[in-house]
Design an enzyme around this catalytic site. Structure first.
Site, PDB file in Angstrom:
ATOM      1  CG  ASP A 179      -2.021   0.975   1.190  1.00 29.74           C
ATOM      2  OD1 ASP A 179      -2.029   1.705   0.000  1.00 29.74           O
ATOM      3  OD2 ASP A 179      -2.938   0.809   1.523  1.00 29.74           O
TER       4      ASP A 179
HETATM    5  C1  BGC Z   1      -4.809   3.198   0.113  1.00 31.75           C
HETATM    6  C2  BGC Z   1      -5.059   2.259  -1.111  1.00 31.75           C
HETATM    7  C3  BGC Z   1      -4.943   2.930  -2.406  1.00 31.75           C
HETATM    8  C4  BGC Z   1      -3.588   3.712  -2.429  1.00 31.75           C
HETATM    9  C5  BGC Z   1      -3.320   4.537  -3.593  1.00 31.75           C
HETATM   10  C6  BGC Z   1      -3.832   3.988  -0.205  1.00 31.75           C
HETATM   11  O1  BGC Z   1      -3.977   5.245   0.735  1.00 31.75           O
HETATM   12  O2  BGC Z   1      -5.017   2.612   1.210  1.00 31.75           O
HETATM   13  O3  BGC Z   1      -6.336   1.606  -1.065  1.00 31.75           O
HETATM   14  O4  BGC Z   1      -4.822   2.087  -3.661  1.00 31.75           O
HETATM   15  O5  BGC Z   1      -3.758   4.633  -1.407  1.00 31.75           O
HETATM   16  O6  BGC Z   1      -4.214   5.635  -3.950  1.00 31.75           O
END
Ligand code: BGC
Length: 714
Positions: free
Chosen positions: A285
């Site tokens: 993530d």
């Molecule tokens: C989120 C993810 C997301 C990523 C990219 C993160 O803050 O937890 O679910 O895909 O950002 O935007």
């Protein structure tokens, strides 16, 4: 687990279409010479092709595939990021080897960032809403629409696929997930992923694992014993991966039993790669990577969004012998294999105009399958427009729109936020965004001869005066939620409980339409005549709601999450909040602290595998509306249950029974099967083991159908 490439057919028909498109590929693939680039031969397997490429790569090329190119506030930004398509992630391509860039976009209920990029995306109902359909075909269509719109916007990878269990309904991302049961959630997300990947887009499942609260997500250490984890949250991933065959798994921010999820050997290697035989790649993530050597050895293949640990630091670690080159080769192999397997190399996306009308149809159809009828006293619903002189529509900006879920899932509404003046619609992080789908308009269209009036619902005296003057009052109410926060409570915000009670006291024909991301408490439930749960209903929510209210659609959805009577019945009184030192909000250069690792604080999931209904059952707590509950305008009866035990110990048990429509209206019934294990198994009282959706003609004209899918119990 099956180790075939990421594409998996929906049906035989879909399969033959895929074969056809693969057969058309050589014209593109042979643009580079097969002698020089033998991996461009689509008749080789994805593994063979990846192996051939890896052999040609320099260390710099290898490392370039192991990370993204940065994101404001989360990591330094590489100059190469200028070639990003505007999505959350961009991995440079290697033109000399004909390897394209990976362009990733968030796509939970539609493609993100269309506003800032000057594009258009359809908003589907929330993922939780889709789960309420219990309809695997609808799940497939959901994913396929996302895949088509990603490609039309120039992306070749989805960051959708959220399947964390609703262990804690106050989790601010509950709307992005598929509910509280691992089998329902896993099968539904598997269908979504199949639909997406069939469009030649790399699919993703996330956030692996135990990211069940947002508060302090970069620091929290989730403590849970292994068996409970395997039988609950991890089971949802296991089923989703088995059925959807995603090419990517996104590991989560939190720690699990001491180690960050993205450097957790047990989660990434022992379970995911070894036991489940996952062949795709694991990406972190966004800023979920915290080390080079430990994360790489634990099985992390790719860092997002930047290159703090998997860029120069990785190259240096390889050159100094601290990370073996074959470990890097394996990461690279997994990424390339996924690209070949999903068709993004043979069939790259071409930008095109999004099919707006087609998107509306899919979105409305899924919304109609997802709206749960929770209460219908004296058959108040469906409304008969010909008998109504006046309707009061109250609350939740129902004159202009319906609420949507925030954070990285947020889809931008065309024209901006419906509650703002035209052209001024903001879609900033954690704004409350209303989609321009107006229940007031669709209700007026359904009841052209009735006087349909609107009250904002901000003053309950004025709202109840309008309700009193009308034949029927329809109160729209909402609960907004978003990534990056949790709900303080399951009560409707902004005095809406008070409003509903006041309207119900003024008019005995009061219907409440809920637009919520999770379960809510309803102290007024016994005072109103109808309750519809519409979730975050998407681009065509108002049409879907009106079709259900006026009976053009017979509701069939069932709850994918329990609605408790009160928060005191939840496993935990409140969500454990991070101490100050475990958060960074607003601090300059916060990313440096996050990368280095914020001090851990504990959350202990001592309810273990008793998630959702398993908890309430085991603890003998009454609920407001149980998991699996939902009414219809039809009535059904069940008969002839036959249980055929498996021949051998541990063999499959077969169930057969008939479902009959006993009403004069055609409908769809979802027949659910639960099983209890012998006491020695020390399991919760019952668990969902299967279901079947059956379409049934009205009584008299009709058949009684045996369960379409027979359920196997092991
Ligand atoms: C989120 C993810 C997301 C990523 C990219 C993160 O803050 O937890 O679910 O895909 O950002 O935007």
């Amino acid at each position: 687990m099956d180790s075939t490439p990421c594409l998996r057919p929906k049906t035989l028909v879909a399969f033959s279409i895929l074969i056809l498109s693969v057969a058309l590929v050589p014209a593109f693939a042979q643009s580079g010479s097969l002698d020089k680039h033998p991996w461009m031969n689509p008749s080789l397997s994805a593994d063979e092709r990846a192996t051939l490429v890896v052999k040609q790569m320099t260390i710099d090329e290898k490392v370039s595939l192991l990370h993204g190119t940065g994101m404001k506030d989360l990591s330094p930004i590489s100059p190469l990021a200028v070639h990003s398509n505007g999505g959350a992630g961009y991995v440079v391509g290697i033109p000399r080897l004909e390897i394209p860039a990976i362009q990733m976009s968030d796509a939970a209920y539609g493609v993100r960032s269309s506003g800032e990029n000057g594009r258009y995306s359809t908003a589907l109902p929330s993922n939780l809403g889709a789960a309420a359909s219990w309809d695997l075909d609808a799940g497939y269509e959901y994913g396929a629409l996302i895949g088509r719109e990603l490609r039309a916007q120039g992306y070749n990878m989805s960051l959708g696929g959220g399947v964390n269990l609703a262990r804690e309904p106050r989790n601010g991302r509950t709307f992005e997930y598929m509910g509280e049961d691992p089998i329902l959630a896993g099968r539904m997300i598997g269908s979504v992923i199949r639909g997406t990947q069939a469009q030649h887009v790399i699919g993703d499942i996330k956030h692996y694992a135990m990211n069940d609260q947002e508060s302090g997500r970069n620091a929290v250490n989730v403590h849970i014993e292994k068996r409970s984890m395997r039988e609950s949250d991890l089971l949802a991933f296991e089923i989703g991966i088995h059925e959807g065959n995603p090419a990517a798994v996104m590991c989560s921010y939190n720690r699990v039993n001491g180690d960050y999820a993205c450097e957790n050997n047990y989660l990434l290697t022992d379970v995911l790669k070894k036991e489940w035989n996952f062949k795709g790649f694991i990406l972190s993530d966004w800023q979920g990577t915290h080390s080079t050597i430990k994360a790489s050895a634990a099985g992390l293949d790719h860092e997002e969004p930047g290159e703090i640990f998997f860029g120069d630091a990785m190259k240096e670690a390889v050159q100094s012998g601290r990370v073996p080159i074959n470990e890097v080769d394996e990461h690279v192999h997994r990424i390339l294999r996924s690209m070949f397997a999903c068709g993004v190399i043979d069939d790259p996306p071409q930008k095109s105009v999004v099919d707006v009308v087609g998107g509306f149809d899919v979105s409305r159809n899924i919304a109609e399958h997802s709206i749960v009828l929770l209460r219908n006293e004296n058959s108040q619903l469906p409304l008969d427009a010909s008998k109504l002189h006046s309707i009061a529509v109250i609350g939740a900006h129902a004159d202009v729109g319906m609420i949507s879920g925030g954070g990285s899932a947020q889809v931008d509404p065309p024209g901006g936020n419906a509650i703002m003046p035209p052209g001024k619609g903001g879609t900033k992080w954690q704004d409350h965004i209303w989609f321009p789908t107006s229940p007031l308009k669709t209700i007026r269209a359904k009841a052209p001869s009735a006087k349909v009036q609107f009250d904002q619902g901000t003053d309950s005296a004025s709202a109840s005066a309008l309700a009193k003057s009308a034949d029927v009052a329809i109160v729209f109410s909402y609960q907004w939620e978003s990534e990056g926060m949790d709900l303080d409570s399951l009560s409707l915000p902004e005095h809406q409980d008070h409003l509903i009670a006041a309207v119900a006291a003024a008019n005995p024909h009061t219907i409440v339409v809920l637009e919520t991301g999770s379960s809510v408490t309803m102290p007024w439930a016994g005072q109103v005549s109808g309750i519809l749960e519409a979730w975050y209903a998407g681009s065509q929510g108002a049409e879907a709601v009106a079709n259900v209210i006026f009976g053009d659609v017979n509701p069939s959805a069932k709850l994918p999450i329990t609605f408790p009577r009160s928060e005191v019945d939840l496993p935990h009184r409140s969500i454990v909040k991070p101490p100050r030192e475990s958060t960074t909000s607003g601090e300059p250069d916060a990313w440096k602290k996050i990368a280095a690792g914020l001090p851990a604080f504990q959350t202990t999931y001592d309810e273990g595998l008793k998630v959702g209904y398993k908890w309430y059952d085991a603890e003998k707590k009454e609920v407001l509306f149980p998991f699996g509950y939902g009414l219809s305008y039809s009535t059904y009866s069940y008969s002839g249950l036959r249980v055929t035990p498996g021949g051998t110990p541990g063999g499959n048990v077969r169930l057969n029974f008939a479902v009959t429509n006993t009403s004069n209206r055609a409908g769809v019934e979802i027949a659910e099967v639960y099983a209890a294990l012998p006491a020695a198994a020390a399991e919760p009282p019952k668990r969902l083991v299967g279901w079947s959706r059956v379409k049934l003609n009205p009584a008299g004209s009709s058949q009684s159908l045996p369960l379409k899918e027979s359920v196997s119990l092991k």
